[in-house]
Design a protein around this motif. Sequence first.
Motif, PDB file in Angstrom:
ATOM      1  N   VAL B 182       0.828  -1.205   0.000  1.00 37.79           N
ATOM      2  CA  VAL B 182       0.000   0.000   0.000  1.00 37.79           C
ATOM      3  C   VAL B 182       0.869   1.264   0.000  1.00 37.79           C
ATOM      4  O   VAL B 182       0.605   2.212  -0.726  1.00 37.79           O
ATOM      5  CB  VAL B 182      -0.945  -0.004   1.220  1.00 37.79           C
ATOM      6  CG1 VAL B 182      -1.685   1.308   1.333  1.00 37.79           C
ATOM      7  CG2 VAL B 182      -1.929  -1.153   1.111  1.00 37.79           C
ATOM      8  N   GLY B 514     -12.579  -7.557  -8.169  1.00 38.11           N
ATOM      9  CA  GLY B 514     -11.945  -7.088  -6.932  1.00 38.11           C
ATOM     10  C   GLY B 514     -10.440  -7.220  -6.994  1.00 38.11           C
ATOM     11  O   GLY B 514      -9.687  -6.308  -6.639  1.00 38.11           O
ATOM     12  N   GLN B 517      -9.116  -4.613  -9.338  1.00 37.38           N
ATOM     13  CA  GLN B 517      -9.210  -3.253  -8.815  1.00 37.38           C
ATOM     14  C   GLN B 517      -8.174  -3.011  -7.738  1.00 37.38           C
ATOM     15  O   GLN B 517      -7.558  -1.960  -7.695  1.00 37.38           O
ATOM     16  CB  GLN B 517     -10.602  -3.026  -8.213  1.00 37.38           C
ATOM     17  CG  GLN B 517     -11.710  -3.050  -9.215  1.00 37.38           C
ATOM     18  CD  GLN B 517     -11.729  -1.807 -10.062  1.00 37.38           C
ATOM     19  OE1 GLN B 517     -11.461  -0.721  -9.578  1.00 37.38           O
ATOM     20  NE2 GLN B 517     -12.009  -1.965 -11.320  1.00 37.38           N
ATOM     21  N   TRP B 518      -8.003  -3.981  -6.843  1.00 35.92           N
ATOM     22  CA  TRP B 518      -7.219  -3.713  -5.640  1.00 35.92           C
ATOM     23  C   TRP B 518      -5.813  -4.254  -5.689  1.00 35.92           C
ATOM     24  O   TRP B 518      -4.950  -3.765  -4.981  1.00 35.92           O
ATOM     25  CB  TRP B 518      -7.971  -4.228  -4.418  1.00 35.92           C
ATOM     26  CG  TRP B 518      -9.166  -3.397  -4.180  1.00 35.92           C
ATOM     27  CD1 TRP B 518     -10.459  -3.721  -4.439  1.00 35.92           C
ATOM     28  CD2 TRP B 518      -9.177  -2.045  -3.707  1.00 35.92           C
ATOM     29  NE1 TRP B 518     -11.272  -2.668  -4.159  1.00 35.92           N
ATOM     30  CE2 TRP B 518     -10.520  -1.624  -3.705  1.00 35.92           C
ATOM     31  CE3 TRP B 518      -8.186  -1.159  -3.289  1.00 35.92           C
ATOM     32  CZ2 TRP B 518     -10.894  -0.353  -3.302  1.00 35.92           C
ATOM     33  CZ3 TRP B 518      -8.572   0.105  -2.882  1.00 35.92           C
ATOM     34  CH2 TRP B 518      -9.900   0.506  -2.889  1.00 35.92           C
ATOM     35  N   TYR B 522      -3.488  -1.568  -8.716  1.00 45.43           N
ATOM     36  CA  TYR B 522      -3.014  -0.617  -7.720  1.00 45.43           C
ATOM     37  C   TYR B 522      -1.907   0.234  -8.340  1.00 45.43           C
ATOM     38  O   TYR B 522      -0.732  -0.057  -8.244  1.00 45.43           O
ATOM     39  CB  TYR B 522      -2.527  -1.353  -6.477  1.00 45.43           C
ATOM     40  CG  TYR B 522      -2.364  -0.443  -5.296  1.00 45.43           C
ATOM     41  CD1 TYR B 522      -3.464   0.027  -4.600  1.00 45.43           C
ATOM     42  CD2 TYR B 522      -1.115  -0.020  -4.885  1.00 45.43           C
ATOM     43  CE1 TYR B 522      -3.322   0.876  -3.536  1.00 45.43           C
ATOM     44  CE2 TYR B 522      -0.962   0.832  -3.819  1.00 45.43           C
ATOM     45  CZ  TYR B 522      -2.077   1.281  -3.145  1.00 45.43           C
ATOM     46  OH  TYR B 522      -1.923   2.137  -2.088  1.00 45.43           O
ATOM     47  N   ARG B 526      -4.016   5.247  -8.013  1.00 44.68           N
ATOM     48  CA  ARG B 526      -4.800   4.547  -6.997  1.00 44.68           C
ATOM     49  C   ARG B 526      -4.149   4.736  -5.628  1.00 44.68           C
ATOM     50  O   ARG B 526      -4.825   4.944  -4.626  1.00 44.68           O
ATOM     51  CB  ARG B 526      -4.825   3.066  -7.373  1.00 44.68           C
ATOM     52  CG  ARG B 526      -5.831   2.260  -6.620  1.00 44.68           C
ATOM     53  CD  ARG B 526      -7.168   2.325  -7.284  1.00 44.68           C
ATOM     54  NE  ARG B 526      -8.029   1.295  -6.723  1.00 44.68           N
ATOM     55  CZ  ARG B 526      -9.335   1.392  -6.687  1.00 44.68           C
ATOM     56  NH1 ARG B 526      -9.915   2.454  -7.161  1.00 44.68           N
ATOM     57  NH2 ARG B 526     -10.044   0.418  -6.180  1.00 44.68           N
ATOM     58  N   VAL B 530      -5.787   6.286  -2.218  1.00 42.13           N
ATOM     59  CA  VAL B 530      -5.867   5.563  -0.942  1.00 42.13           C
ATOM     60  C   VAL B 530      -5.191   6.378   0.151  1.00 42.13           C
ATOM     61  O   VAL B 530      -5.713   6.517   1.263  1.00 42.13           O
ATOM     62  CB  VAL B 530      -5.213   4.177  -1.084  1.00 42.13           C
ATOM     63  CG1 VAL B 530      -5.036   3.538   0.265  1.00 42.13           C
ATOM     64  CG2 VAL B 530      -6.050   3.299  -1.981  1.00 42.13           C
TER      65      VAL B 530
END
Lengths: 334, 647
Positions: B182, B514, B517-518, B522, B526, B530
């Motif tokens: 992330v 999903g 998308q994630w 990423y 994106r 986030v």
Amino acid sequence: MHPAPPPRRTWLAGLLAPLQQRWNRWLQRRHPHGMVAQRLTQNRVYIFLSRSGLVFCIMLVAMLGGAINYDLALAYLLVFLLASMALASVFHTFRNLLGLSLMPGRADPCFAGEVARFEVILENDSRLPRHNLGLRFEGPVEASDVAPGDTARVWLPLSASKRGWLVAPRLRIETHWPLGVFQAWSYAFFSQRALVYPKPENDPPPLPMAATGDGEGTLTPRGQDDFAGLRPFQRGDSPRHVAWKVAARDDALMVKEFHGQAAEALWLDWDAASGLIDTEARLSRLTAWVLAAHAAGLAYGLRLPGEVLAADQGEAHRDACLAALALHGIREAT
Amino acid sequence: MNPDRLDRTQILALLAVLTGLLLPHAGRLPSWLLGALAILFGWRIWLIRTQGRMPPKWVLLPITFGLIVGVFIEFRTLLGRTGGIALFAALIGAKLLETRSRRDALLLVYLGYFLVVTNLLFDQTMALAAYLCAMVLIITTLLIGWHTLGGWTGQWRVAFKQARFAGVLMLQALPVMALLFVFFPRIEGPLWRLPQDRGSIRSGLADSMSPGSFSNMSKDDSVAFRVSFEGERPAQELLYWRGPVFLDYDGRTWTQSPPNATTSPRIEGGTQPPLRYAITLEPHQRPWLLALDMPATVPDEGRMSDQLQLVGRRQVSKRLRLELSAYLQYRAGVDEDEAMLARALVLPEEGNPRARQQAAAWRTLPPQARVDAVLQLFTGQGLQYTLAPPLYGSNAVDDFVYGGKQGFCEHFAGAFVFMMRAAGVPARVVGGYQGGEENGDYLIVRQADAHAWAEVWLEGQGWQRVDPTFAVAPSRIEEGLASAVNDSDLPYLLRLDNNLVKRAQLALDSMVNGWNQWVIGYTPERQRQVLKRLGITDLLSGKFVAVFLGSIGLCIALIAGWLLWRMRPPKPDAARQLWDSFCRRLAAYDLVPARAEGPRDFAQRAMARLPQRETEIQAILDCYLAARYGSGGGLEQLKQRVVGFGR
């Protein structure tokens, strides 16, 4: 004799030498000395990337480059997974040493030119097993596992070149478990001592029977027919004296003992090793004679300048004689 | 035994995992290389079985060199994706034959991790991810095996234990991995571009429209893009996904003129605020982006062309997620450039005389009436919407409108624009997709939803969308393709009924969405979104560093704490606890057991110091020895005595 090749990178060594000394002094302050048990507390365990860990990191960087270049989310994920695993492995590697107790054990004597062995006892009083702990002085690594709540004994070789006391150098204990990316290590300064006997002379002249005997030039050590009884076999006993019939019957090696006469005792005399001026050569010869006399099952005494060991036989006596020879002229180390 | 020696079980496991990692590449590597690899692997296995000697360098070097030359001849390069992987595979095969020690094997294990990445170059599906995850587990198990004393031979239990530990290590790594994923600053690739890297498979819309180009796509159920709307989803008949604009007609094929992005006509929205949505395009290897008609904003990734078309800065060669917005009611290009309007009137010199003639007769009508006239002509002629139209000749429009009367959307749009131009109204064909299928909170648009419609320019209103297909077959637009044609011709996924295959596929697609998308999607953008939601506006700001390092530090502290807790000293047994309590009582008399002093010696010392309690001490010692080292039992008695000793 060839002249020793000039040491390379002398300027670098010159620069590093003071640093190295400081490092050693610092280490010695941190770690206790002497024959005491040492617990590897947090401040005594060091950890860093190992050599293969460096390769691992280079590989991760290459993989990250690929992930960026081709915009591969899963490659990012893999790089991060491997990096996180390496990060987690730091703690596993560290805890593999943390809290381990090292204790100095015995030290096996040896002859000069051979390898002395030092015992180190590892005690694990934690609930987790400790894997693949490598111990070494300078030479090869000896590895061992230690189960939870258990101890392990490791015998470390150290080559002995000179007679006298061989003092073990700094002991290094290291581990690469589990991934080998990191290595944790620590040191112990036990200063264990092993006695190094003089190197026995190759092909020594026969035992100097004549010098002490009755004029005949030969000596019948304990008359072979004066059988006195049986005693358990000890290392160094001549196979000729083993009571093989008894052994076949009882499964125990017994040695036939004979009456020896004190008057017939063999004296291994410093002066008898004549013809040799060099002290070490004399000690070598006397060592060879002690071994020969013991192997022959003779009773013998040893006469050194300033030290006399009365005639006797058996392992203890042999060891005492060898110790006297090993330490001849050497001040007892404190 | 040499601790550096390799265990044959471990070598076999290494061979198995390398095979498993090369297997997905099998279709990409030339067959001679696969054969050579099979021989090299087989040779290594044979060496293990026979305990034979490794081939010397003078055998191995020519083999390696030959393989490298072969790869170069085959691919004309040693770089790039496929060539690089072929080279990599060849080197691994050769390295296997000089793998003697653990150190050599260690290198192969690292190369194994690298092989995992090469698999991701072609495919990033969930299935492959799960497969590769298992492979990583095995590689890690091998790595742990190399660093543990003793081999595996005949001890699968040991191997299993190490595999379990590898799993534990991977689980412990998961939180930090997620945080890194992330937070780790993402950089827009590529850093370098290698030959042959450009995608070769093209699917979806083409940059020209000829008869059959759309009807051929009508059975393709692969996903073109997925959309999630912010708020209410508009009605089906408003979902026109704008793609390439076809301006030029040569009598047979409509072609897209290269979009010019330096100027673009003005777009005015209606009274409603623009509709915001996110679209995730599957790679289609074309520069254009699909957007809901009419785009209200231009994303960073693209520009608006002079034909009101969103064009990407580069080809869409990877999955691309765009945040867009659209005006459902709009006036676009009211002040359209004269040159553009002139081009939108150009017709071929000859052909389709009947359509030309009929349209020319309407030139006297106002423009809007001309549009209606053509639409009325289409319905009046009884034109049919069908998946399998006949092939028309050189006067395709005449043949379609007045002859065969059967056509797909490209026929309708083409004929309509032709007649509009003949009637003097600027018009053009717009290609794209229409509609979509709802799946949970998002919309799936498939290749089969490809559609062509028309756009006419009316004074004061600008470009207006006209869909002649809608005039003839409204159900195609309102309810989708399957309702407008006989749906037994279509694949299961495109049919109307809620069949099992379709439901399962939709559930799977939801998961894939999903994942896309994630995980796959990423991107740097994106990541910015986030982080913005976490209140971090700037990468490398103090707050970012604090949150990033702080959360990772927390995870690490948890791992360390857990390990410390697990390695606490074992709890002494009950008898020992009682004895320790006895020792604490004796401490009052200055009696403390020495480190190496056993219970017997200590008791002797205590009895000597306290002769008046000799019998008591002796009894406790006896009880303790019996309870701890004897047959067991007697704990109660020991407890009583120890407690009694205090008084």
